[in-house]
Design an enzyme around this catalytic site. Structure first.
Site, short mmCIF file in Angstrom:
data_model
loop_
_atom_site.label_atom_id
_atom_site.label_comp_id
_atom_site.label_asym_id
_atom_site.label_seq_id
_atom_site.Cartn_x
_atom_site.Cartn_y
_atom_site.Cartn_z
N GLU A 145 -7.71 -0.60 2.66
CA GLU A 145 -7.59 -1.36 1.41
C GLU A 145 -8.95 -1.93 1.00
OE1 GLU A 145 -5.25 -2.13 -0.89
OE2 GLU A 145 -3.42 -1.37 0.03
N TRP A 152 -7.01 3.70 -5.47
CA TRP A 152 -6.40 3.84 -4.15
C TRP A 152 -6.25 5.31 -3.79
CZ3 TRP A 152 -6.23 1.95 0.28
CH2 TRP A 152 -5.23 2.23 1.20
N TYR A 176 2.69 8.95 -0.22
CA TYR A 176 2.34 7.59 0.21
C TYR A 176 3.41 6.61 -0.26
CZ TYR A 176 -0.09 3.11 0.25
OH TYR A 176 -0.41 1.79 0.45
#
Length: 188
Positions: free
Chosen positions: A38, A46, A16
């Site tokens: 998000e 996350w 990522y």
């Protein structure tokens, strides 16, 4: 290990960082998907959401805003048992509300991307961080606070200033990469 990559060894997180995070993103639908994801990580890591990304894509019609905006309470009921997503009804409903807001913004501004990028005058802001500690010490700025407030007027939820700041870094509006990171857009 790249010191810019969040101090992790997790391959999903590293991929990522290396391929998505901080790379300027201009496609409105990609931005919608990212902001919806998000919003799901409020109160969670996350990495938790990254590991569930494909399931969220399946649950929410590949984040096609028109289809997501048409989802009903019955659809949300079904999602409460959908595998490998966070089963928080308010967060799931928030994605539907965000899709409706996306469509309003598109109608009003012509482009969700243009609307978002206007908060940084359509140019990434490079913080030129030299250390991870320097990046971690940054506080939420006025742009993120204003965007969070404005998004709320369009029905976006679970997107407070901290989450919006994180989104702005993730989509490349803010360049939070360390200056010597090989994935820093300025170094490519």
């Amino acid at each position: 290990m790249n010191p810019c990559a969040f101090g992790t060894k997790d391959p999903i997180y590293i991929a990522y960082h290396d391929n998505v995070w901080g790379q300027p993103m201009y496609n409105s639908k990609d931005l919608f998907k990212l902001i919806a994801l998000e919003s799901q990580h409020a109160g969670l890591s996350w990495l938790t959401i990254l590991k569930k990304k494909e399931s969220y894509e399946d649950a929410f019609h590949q984040f096609e805003p028109t289809k997501v905006a048409e989802m009903t309470e019955a659809d949300i009921d079904e999602l409460m048992s959908f595998p490998n997503i966070v089963h928080n009804r308010k967060k799931l409903e928030a994605i539907v509300s965000q899709a409706k807001g996306f469509l309003k913004i598109e109608a009003e501004f012509g482009s969700f991307s243009d609307f978002l990028w206007s908060y940084v005058d359509h140019e990434p802001i490079n913080f030129k961080f030299k250390t991870r500690e320097e990046r971690e010490a940054i506080t939420v700025d006025e742009r993120a606070k204003r965007l969070s407030k404005d998004l709320k007027t369009y029905g976006f939820k679970f997107l407070g200033p901290v989450t919006v700041y994180s989104f702005m870094e993730a989509c490349g509006m803010y360049n939070g990469h360390l200056v010597d990171c090989p994935n820093n857009p300025e170094n490519k």
